[in-house]
Design a protein around this motif. Structure first.
Motif, PDB file in Angstrom:
ATOM      1  N   PHE A  44      21.779  38.017 -10.492  1.00 53.49           N
ATOM      2  CA  PHE A  44      22.306  36.735 -10.022  1.00 53.49           C
ATOM      3  C   PHE A  44      21.854  36.412  -8.613  1.00 53.49           C
ATOM      4  O   PHE A  44      21.682  35.245  -8.250  1.00 53.49           O
ATOM      5  CB  PHE A  44      23.839  36.732 -10.097  1.00 53.49           C
ATOM      6  CG  PHE A  44      24.511  37.517  -9.017  1.00 53.49           C
ATOM      7  CD1 PHE A  44      24.961  36.883  -7.883  1.00 53.49           C
ATOM      8  CD2 PHE A  44      24.690  38.890  -9.123  1.00 53.49           C
ATOM      9  CE1 PHE A  44      25.584  37.601  -6.875  1.00 53.49           C
ATOM     10  CE2 PHE A  44      25.306  39.614  -8.135  1.00 53.49           C
ATOM     11  CZ  PHE A  44      25.758  38.964  -6.997  1.00 53.49           C
ATOM     12  N   LEU A  45      21.611  37.419  -7.800  1.00 55.15           N
ATOM     13  CA  LEU A  45      21.249  37.212  -6.401  1.00 55.15           C
ATOM     14  C   LEU A  45      19.870  36.559  -6.255  1.00 55.15           C
ATOM     15  O   LEU A  45      19.634  35.803  -5.305  1.00 55.15           O
ATOM     16  CB  LEU A  45      21.294  38.549  -5.657  1.00 55.15           C
ATOM     17  CG  LEU A  45      21.268  38.516  -4.150  1.00 55.15           C
ATOM     18  CD1 LEU A  45      22.425  37.687  -3.617  1.00 55.15           C
ATOM     19  CD2 LEU A  45      21.337  39.927  -3.607  1.00 55.15           C
ATOM     20  N   VAL A  46      18.991  36.801  -7.188  1.00 57.52           N
ATOM     21  CA  VAL A  46      17.640  36.220  -7.126  1.00 57.52           C
ATOM     22  C   VAL A  46      17.705  34.702  -7.172  1.00 57.52           C
ATOM     23  O   VAL A  46      16.976  34.020  -6.458  1.00 57.52           O
ATOM     24  CB  VAL A  46      16.765  36.757  -8.276  1.00 57.52           C
ATOM     25  CG1 VAL A  46      15.458  36.010  -8.380  1.00 57.52           C
ATOM     26  CG2 VAL A  46      16.504  38.228  -8.081  1.00 57.52           C
ATOM     27  N   PHE A  47      18.597  34.165  -7.986  1.00 54.38           N
ATOM     28  CA  PHE A  47      18.693  32.712  -8.102  1.00 54.38           C
ATOM     29  C   PHE A  47      19.122  32.069  -6.788  1.00 54.38           C
ATOM     30  O   PHE A  47      18.682  30.977  -6.451  1.00 54.38           O
ATOM     31  CB  PHE A  47      19.658  32.338  -9.231  1.00 54.38           C
ATOM     32  CG  PHE A  47      19.112  32.660 -10.592  1.00 54.38           C
ATOM     33  CD1 PHE A  47      18.170  31.855 -11.186  1.00 54.38           C
ATOM     34  CD2 PHE A  47      19.531  33.788 -11.274  1.00 54.38           C
ATOM     35  CE1 PHE A  47      17.653  32.147 -12.433  1.00 54.38           C
ATOM     36  CE2 PHE A  47      19.036  34.097 -12.518  1.00 54.38           C
ATOM     37  CZ  PHE A  47      18.089  33.270 -13.102  1.00 54.38           C
ATOM     38  N   PHE A  48      19.962  32.758  -6.037  1.00 51.12           N
ATOM     39  CA  PHE A  48      20.368  32.223  -4.737  1.00 51.12           C
ATOM     40  C   PHE A  48      19.213  32.284  -3.740  1.00 51.12           C
ATOM     41  O   PHE A  48      19.084  31.409  -2.893  1.00 51.12           O
ATOM     42  CB  PHE A  48      21.579  32.984  -4.203  1.00 51.12           C
ATOM     43  CG  PHE A  48      22.840  32.699  -4.974  1.00 51.12           C
ATOM     44  CD1 PHE A  48      23.487  31.483  -4.838  1.00 51.12           C
ATOM     45  CD2 PHE A  48      23.355  33.638  -5.844  1.00 51.12           C
ATOM     46  CE1 PHE A  48      24.641  31.211  -5.561  1.00 51.12           C
ATOM     47  CE2 PHE A  48      24.511  33.387  -6.564  1.00 51.12           C
ATOM     48  CZ  PHE A  48      25.157  32.165  -6.422  1.00 51.12           C
ATOM     49  N   THR A  49      18.358  33.303  -3.844  1.00 54.50           N
ATOM     50  CA  THR A  49      17.243  33.410  -2.899  1.00 54.50           C
ATOM     51  C   THR A  49      16.132  32.414  -3.191  1.00 54.50           C
ATOM     52  O   THR A  49      15.353  32.105  -2.301  1.00 54.50           O
ATOM     53  CB  THR A  49      16.646  34.832  -2.884  1.00 54.50           C
ATOM     54  OG1 THR A  49      16.079  35.125  -4.154  1.00 54.50           O
ATOM     55  CG2 THR A  49      17.702  35.861  -2.527  1.00 54.50           C
TER      56      THR A  49
END
Length: 63
Positions: free
Chosen positions: A11-16
């Protein structure tokens, strides 16, 4: 580095990459143990699309 994050914390990749809504959906999917694998695949795919879009944009600026 983002590839490692995509595998460990999908999920963190989408925020980056600037897709917070998809990040929230991915987090919901990731909360289940079975959903972790599809979430990681989705994150790696989104990351590859993001990199491709950046390369296309860079080549258009060069023209």
């Amino acid at each position: 580095m983002r590839l490692i994050i995509a595998l460990l914390l999908p999920f963190l990749v989408f925020f980056t990459i600037g897709r917070p809504f998809q990040g929230m959906l991915c987090l919901l999917l990731q909360l289940t143990l079975i959903g972790w694998i599809p979430a990681a695949i989705w994150a790696v795919y989104a990351l590859s699309q993001y990199n491709t879009d950046k390369k296309i944009a860079a080549s258009r600026r060069g023209d």
